[in-house]
Scaffold this motif. Structure first.
Motif, PDB file in Angstrom:
ATOM      1  N   THR A 224      13.718  15.336  -2.849  1.00  0.00           N
ATOM      2  CA  THR A 224      14.697  15.429  -1.777  1.00  0.00           C
ATOM      3  C   THR A 224      15.075  14.199  -1.260  1.00  0.00           C
ATOM      4  O   THR A 224      14.093  13.270  -1.199  1.00  0.00           O
ATOM      5  CB  THR A 224      14.546  16.349  -0.873  1.00  0.00           C
ATOM      6  OG1 THR A 224      13.229  15.980   0.215  1.00  0.00           O
ATOM      7  CG2 THR A 224      14.099  17.810  -1.401  1.00  0.00           C
ATOM      8  N   GLN A 225      16.039  14.023  -0.596  1.00  0.00           N
ATOM      9  CA  GLN A 225      16.393  12.817   0.041  1.00  0.00           C
ATOM     10  C   GLN A 225      15.660  12.603   1.090  1.00  0.00           C
ATOM     11  O   GLN A 225      15.297  11.332   1.740  1.00  0.00           O
ATOM     12  CB  GLN A 225      18.053  12.927   0.507  1.00  0.00           C
ATOM     13  CG  GLN A 225      18.565  11.684   1.221  1.00  0.00           C
ATOM     14  CD  GLN A 225      20.013  11.437   1.658  1.00  0.00           C
ATOM     15  OE1 GLN A 225      20.564  11.302   0.857  1.00  0.00           O
ATOM     16  NE2 GLN A 225      19.933  11.689   2.752  1.00  0.00           N
ATOM     17  N   GLU A 226      15.457  13.792   1.976  1.00  0.00           N
ATOM     18  CA  GLU A 226      14.794  13.441   3.265  1.00  0.00           C
ATOM     19  C   GLU A 226      13.245  13.170   2.840  1.00  0.00           C
ATOM     20  O   GLU A 226      12.456  12.233   3.506  1.00  0.00           O
ATOM     21  CB  GLU A 226      14.446  14.995   3.987  1.00  0.00           C
ATOM     22  CG  GLU A 226      15.783  15.187   4.603  1.00  0.00           C
ATOM     23  CD  GLU A 226      16.893  16.001   3.301  1.00  0.00           C
ATOM     24  OE1 GLU A 226      17.806  16.322   3.775  1.00  0.00           O
ATOM     25  OE2 GLU A 226      16.403  16.053   2.504  1.00  0.00           O
ATOM     26  N   THR A 227      12.890  13.821   1.788  1.00  0.00           N
ATOM     27  CA  THR A 227      11.187  13.223   1.168  1.00  0.00           C
ATOM     28  C   THR A 227      11.354  11.762   0.924  1.00  0.00           C
ATOM     29  O   THR A 227      10.306  11.057   1.292  1.00  0.00           O
ATOM     30  CB  THR A 227      10.819  14.214   0.176  1.00  0.00           C
ATOM     31  OG1 THR A 227      10.882  15.357   0.280  1.00  0.00           O
ATOM     32  CG2 THR A 227       9.526  13.703  -0.345  1.00  0.00           C
TER      33      THR A 227
ATOM     34  N   ARG B 274       9.251   5.279   4.756  1.00  0.00           N
ATOM     35  CA  ARG B 274       8.523   4.782   5.742  1.00  0.00           C
ATOM     36  C   ARG B 274       7.064   5.048   5.917  1.00  0.00           C
ATOM     37  O   ARG B 274       6.426   3.994   6.794  1.00  0.00           O
ATOM     38  CB  ARG B 274       9.051   5.728   7.101  1.00  0.00           C
ATOM     39  CG  ARG B 274      10.586   5.629   7.375  1.00  0.00           C
ATOM     40  CD  ARG B 274      10.875   6.257   8.702  1.00  0.00           C
ATOM     41  NE  ARG B 274      10.804   7.719   8.501  1.00  0.00           N
ATOM     42  CZ  ARG B 274      12.012   8.520   8.185  1.00  0.00           C
ATOM     43  NH1 ARG B 274      12.952   7.849   7.655  1.00  0.00           N
ATOM     44  NH2 ARG B 274      11.759   9.834   8.060  1.00  0.00           N
ATOM     45  N   LEU B 275       6.285   5.518   4.899  1.00  0.00           N
ATOM     46  CA  LEU B 275       5.044   5.135   4.981  1.00  0.00           C
ATOM     47  C   LEU B 275       4.399   4.157   4.030  1.00  0.00           C
ATOM     48  O   LEU B 275       3.024   3.928   4.075  1.00  0.00           O
ATOM     49  CB  LEU B 275       4.348   6.581   4.471  1.00  0.00           C
ATOM     50  CG  LEU B 275       4.647   7.982   5.035  1.00  0.00           C
ATOM     51  CD1 LEU B 275       4.230   9.144   4.099  1.00  0.00           C
ATOM     52  CD2 LEU B 275       4.201   7.962   6.432  1.00  0.00           C
TER      53      LEU B 275
ATOM     54  N   ASP C 126       0.834  -1.247  -0.131  1.00  0.00           N
ATOM     55  CA  ASP C 126      -0.080   0.049  -0.058  1.00  0.00           C
ATOM     56  C   ASP C 126       0.914   1.211  -0.041  1.00  0.00           C
ATOM     57  O   ASP C 126       1.650   1.553   0.932  1.00  0.00           O
ATOM     58  CB  ASP C 126      -0.959  -0.076   1.334  1.00  0.00           C
ATOM     59  CG  ASP C 126      -1.907   1.248   1.388  1.00  0.00           C
ATOM     60  OD1 ASP C 126      -1.786   2.126   0.346  1.00  0.00           O
ATOM     61  OD2 ASP C 126      -2.697   1.297   2.007  1.00  0.00           O
ATOM     62  N   ALA C 127       0.869   1.939  -1.042  1.00  0.00           N
ATOM     63  CA  ALA C 127       1.844   3.134  -1.359  1.00  0.00           C
ATOM     64  C   ALA C 127       1.159   4.264  -1.498  1.00  0.00           C
ATOM     65  O   ALA C 127       1.616   5.438  -1.489  1.00  0.00           O
ATOM     66  CB  ALA C 127       2.806   2.952  -2.508  1.00  0.00           C
ATOM     67  N   ALA C 128      -0.112   4.500  -0.989  1.00  0.00           N
ATOM     68  CA  ALA C 128      -0.974   5.585  -0.939  1.00  0.00           C
ATOM     69  C   ALA C 128      -0.442   6.683  -0.390  1.00  0.00           C
ATOM     70  O   ALA C 128      -0.573   7.632  -0.883  1.00  0.00           O
ATOM     71  CB  ALA C 128      -2.399   5.280  -0.878  1.00  0.00           C
ATOM     72  N   ALA C 129      -0.336   6.502   0.749  1.00  0.00           N
ATOM     73  CA  ALA C 129       0.251   7.586   1.742  1.00  0.00           C
ATOM     74  C   ALA C 129       1.421   8.191   1.402  1.00  0.00           C
ATOM     75  O   ALA C 129       1.908   9.431   1.367  1.00  0.00           O
ATOM     76  CB  ALA C 129       0.519   7.094   3.306  1.00  0.00           C
ATOM     77  N   ALA C 130       2.438   7.102   0.787  1.00  0.00           N
ATOM     78  CA  ALA C 130       3.549   7.679   0.218  1.00  0.00           C
ATOM     79  C   ALA C 130       3.561   8.610  -1.006  1.00  0.00           C
ATOM     80  O   ALA C 130       4.198   9.647  -1.083  1.00  0.00           O
ATOM     81  CB  ALA C 130       4.756   6.694  -0.077  1.00  0.00           C
ATOM     82  N   GLU C 131       2.419   8.090  -1.816  1.00  0.00           N
ATOM     83  CA  GLU C 131       2.366   8.754  -3.122  1.00  0.00           C
ATOM     84  C   GLU C 131       1.914  10.195  -2.918  1.00  0.00           C
ATOM     85  O   GLU C 131       1.898  11.100  -3.752  1.00  0.00           O
ATOM     86  CB  GLU C 131       1.774   8.028  -4.117  1.00  0.00           C
ATOM     87  CG  GLU C 131       2.519   6.690  -4.534  1.00  0.00           C
ATOM     88  CD  GLU C 131       1.498   5.796  -5.327  1.00  0.00           C
ATOM     89  OE1 GLU C 131       1.947   5.180  -6.143  1.00  0.00           O
ATOM     90  OE2 GLU C 131       0.396   5.792  -5.077  1.00  0.00           O
TER      91      GLU C 131
END
Length: 734
Positions: free
Chosen positions: A122-125, A131-132, A70-75
């Motif tokens: 960015t790397q941070e993003t 992690r999401l 589930d990649a929705a939150a990351a996307e």
């Protein structure tokens, strides 16, 4: 092209006649100013415009399948460009050999395996989005406990076949004295300072990869195969590499991940693995169990020797730690048995790490020789002297060069070996127990193929080109020294261009064969340039004298730039193994000495002194060679006392996958270390007569420390590393 196969000893007359006086000298690093000023850019530091950042999502189980992502939150996170998973080209590990159908599938082969990629601005993003991502699994039982897996004797892995000759069992039964002991070594991480990093971008149909890699010629083919493209469409760049220690000899999955991501988003992409990810996505050294058996008479003359081991590998890789490699030619004994059995385990791949074979094999054989010497009442050096072979005892081949006895003698003299207490535990300084130990060092020398191109420019400067890498070992410097020596030019007049797979192919940095092979190719190219200069001077090549940019022959002198006549002279050199390589037993040799203090109350071990004397053929640069062997001796210290990667047998996770808990040696652990060389040019090795350097320093260093601990305390440890908990129960009273 000046193409020389080592079919006979190569006596490099042109190199021996050279007058510039560069080779062997402790010349400062060619690339040193660039490194200390920040002008030397590494894999993660320099990238094209619009480069995006990538993070890798890794498996949280040791064996099983991915049932959903589930990649929705990351996307939905601002700055995220793409989330990638399920691509059939995505590798499951380093150097994987599975059928393409299993690549990028939902199967999990080990903990920490890459399962999805996040590309962001960015790397941070990228890391926050990773992690999401929620990954669901169907977990399966795995083989994670090295002590509870099946051992295979009949296998095809590795380059060392089992050896059994001379009637070992009969010799053992007939011997007056039989020594039989088993040792163990743990998992070791490569632990390079520069992270495993890659920047990848596509220029039309061609992939450009800037990667931290030791062997870029081989990497080019591996990357092309993984992506299903022709290798001519791949260019690998690695002008500076911040250490590799074997971990960067192969192509890590992060390289392929970055290439896939760059293709999908249409932009350059870069990634640097975290330290914890490095433990899983980069190969490590296999743990081993090693049984040493030695049969001899009462005078210590060895009649039989066996070095039998078990090493580990997953189902995916073809490497097997060559544990007895250094033992094969080391000591006499007609009857010989050497084998390494295989145990399969569900962990990341094991691979070549810091002197594969000798680094850990010497623990067993050199500790065994020390214990046997004590049993016989002999000095440890004397036992070794009595069993110094005249030819390779396993193959019967003549040694190319072998100055091991000289290393013992010189090392003992410099170290003050005569002050060693013969009775263990008899030397005290308050609550500290003091001891000395020694061990032989050996690292097999390989003759490998390499090419280089040298151009003598119109202005009298020279430029050399090869795809060789410099991983901190001094490649830039010794290549410049070789060309300058041959052409009579100072190092300041030499331009060195390396680390690009479009350049003439070299052997790369690994196996301690890079220096000799690459410098040999440069020297051979320079020989052709000298031949052309001789024609232009109307003189025989052997009559040329070249010094500081001037060429002299027959009483006439000309500036080298004037002889070029406005049109650069370019030549190519190539060296490769041949009949002489096969007819000789080749190795670098050394003797390691250590003094330790062990606290009788706490068990703390402090290494007070280390000294090594080494036979490495021609010394190309005294400073960089010494730097390498001293670094190797530091690794040996860490192997003896602290390095130990621990696996949780319940799930296949490393308990200590970072420098906070995986303890490499640091400055406070390391004493002043001396390293000295006994030089004898080995004209059977390659056209410059140099043998391997860096990995030799590791071999025997740890065993010398372990032997010194026994001499100090009377306690022997057979399981590395020797930590205080292994010493405390048996230490003598204060």
């Amino acid at each position: 092209m000046n193409d020389v196969a080592m079919d006979a000893p190569y006596r490099p007359a042109a190199l021996d006649r050279a007058q510039q006086g560069l080779l062997g000298k402790p010349i400062d690093r060619y690339e040193g100013p660039a490194k200390v000023s920040g002008a030397a850019h590494y894999a993660y530091e320099q990238a094209p415009e619009r480069t995006a950042y990538m993070a890798v999502v890794t498996a949280a189980i040791g064996r099983g399948r991915v049932t959903g992502i589930d990649a929705a939150a990351a996307e939905a996170l601002p700055g995220v460009i793409a989330v990638i998973h399920g691509d059939p080209r995505m590798p499951t590990g380093e150097g994987n050999s599975r059928a393409p159908a299993t690549l990028g599938s939902d199967e999990i082969f080990h903990y920490g395996q890459g399962v999805a990629l996040v590309v962001a601005e960015t790397q941070e993003t990228a890391r926050a989005a990773a992690r999401l991502i929620e990954v669901n699994y169907a977990e399966q039982p795995g083989r994670f406990d090295a002590g509870d897996v099946t051992v295979e004797r009949d296998h095809k892995l590795g380059f060392l076949p089992a050896i059994d000759k001379g009637g070992f069992d009969e010799a053992l039964a007939a011997a007056e004295i039989v020594f039989d002991r088993t040792y163990s070594t743990p998992i070791h991480f490569p632990a390079a300072l520069e992270p495993h990093a890659t920047t990848a971008w596509w220029e039309g149909e061609r992939l450009i990869v800037r990667s931290s890699n030791q062997v870029i010629g081989g990497a080019k083919g591996t990357i092309a195969t993984a992506l299903g493209i022709d290798k001519d469409r791949v260019r690998v760049l690695a002008p500076y590499v911040g250490g590799g220690f074997g971990g960067k000899t192969g192509v890590g999955p992060e390289v392929i991940f970055a290439a896939i991501a760059a293709e999908k988003v249409g932009r350059p992409v870069k990634v640097a693995l975290t330290r914890r990810q490095t433990a899983y996505m980069v190969h490590h050294r296999s743990p081993t169990q090693q049984r040493m058996r030695i049969a001899c008479d009462a005078d210590g003359n060895i009649s039989a020797m066996a070095h039998e081991s078990v090493a580990y590998q997953n189902d995916d890789s073809g490497f097997l730690e060559p544990v007895p490699f250094g033992t094969l030619p080391l000591y006499a004994g007609k009857a010989r048995r050497f084998r390494t059995d295989l145990a399969r385990i569900d962990l990341p791949a094991t691979g070549a790490v810091r002197a594969p074979g000798e680094a850990i094999g010497t623990f067993a054989v050199e500790c065994a020789m020390d214990e046997l010497a004590e049993q016989l009442g002999l000095d440890p050096i004397e036992l070794r002297r009595r069993n110094e072979p005249s030819v390779d005892p396993t193959t019967g081949k003549r040694f190319s060069t072998r100055r091991l006895l000289d290393c013992y003698e010189e090392g003992a003299r410099r170290f003050g070996w005569e002050r060693r207490a013969a009775t263990p535990g008899s030397r005290r300084e308050g609550e500290w127990l003091i001891g000395m130990g020694m061990a032989a060092a050996l690292r097999g020398n390989f003759t490998v193929q390499a090419e280089a191109e040298v151009t003598l420019e119109a202005d009298g400067r020279a430029t050399l080109r090869t795809d060789m890498t410099d991983i901190g070992t001094g490649t830039y410097t010794i290549l410049a020294q070789t060309a300058g020596e041959m052409l009579g030019l100072p190092v300041s007049a030499i331009d060195v261009v390396i680390g690009d797979s479009d350049l003439p192919p070299s052997a790369g940095s690994g196996g301690s064969f890079g220096a000799g092979s690459a410098c040999a190719a440069v020297a051979l190219a320079c020989e052709d340039i000298l031949a052309e200069l001789a024609l232009r001077m109307n003189a025989a090549q052997e009559d040329l004298a070249l010094l500081d940019g001037q060429v002299t022959a027959g009483g006439r002198t000309s500036a080298i730039g004037d002889l070029v006549r406005g049109a650069p002279i370019t030549a190519r050199g190539k060296t490769s193994p041949g009949k002489e390589s096969q007819a000789t037993s080749q190795a670098s040799h050394g003797a390691q000495f250590a003094e330790v203090a062990v606290n009788a109350v706490t068990g703390e071990v402090r290494v007070r002194r280390m000294l090594g004397v080494f036979d490495i053929g021609r010394v190309l640069n005294e400073k960089t060679a010494r730097n390498q062997v001293v670094g190797g001796m530091v690794w040996g210290l860490a192997y003896a006392l602290s390095e130990d990667a621990v696996v949780d047998p319940r799930n296949g996770r490393f308990v200590n996958p970072d420098f906070g808990e995986y303890h490499v040696a640091v400055n406070a652990d390391v004493p002043q270390i001396e390293a000295h060389f006994i030089e004898e040019i080995d004209d059977s090795a390659n056209p410059v007569g140099a043998k391997g350097v860096g990995e030799l320093g590791i071999a025997g260093a740890g065993a010398a420390i372990v032997n010194a601990i026994h001499n100090a305390t009377g306690v022997r440890s057979y399981n590395m590393p020797v930590t205080l908990d292994k010493l405390l129960p048996s230490l003598p009273p204060v």
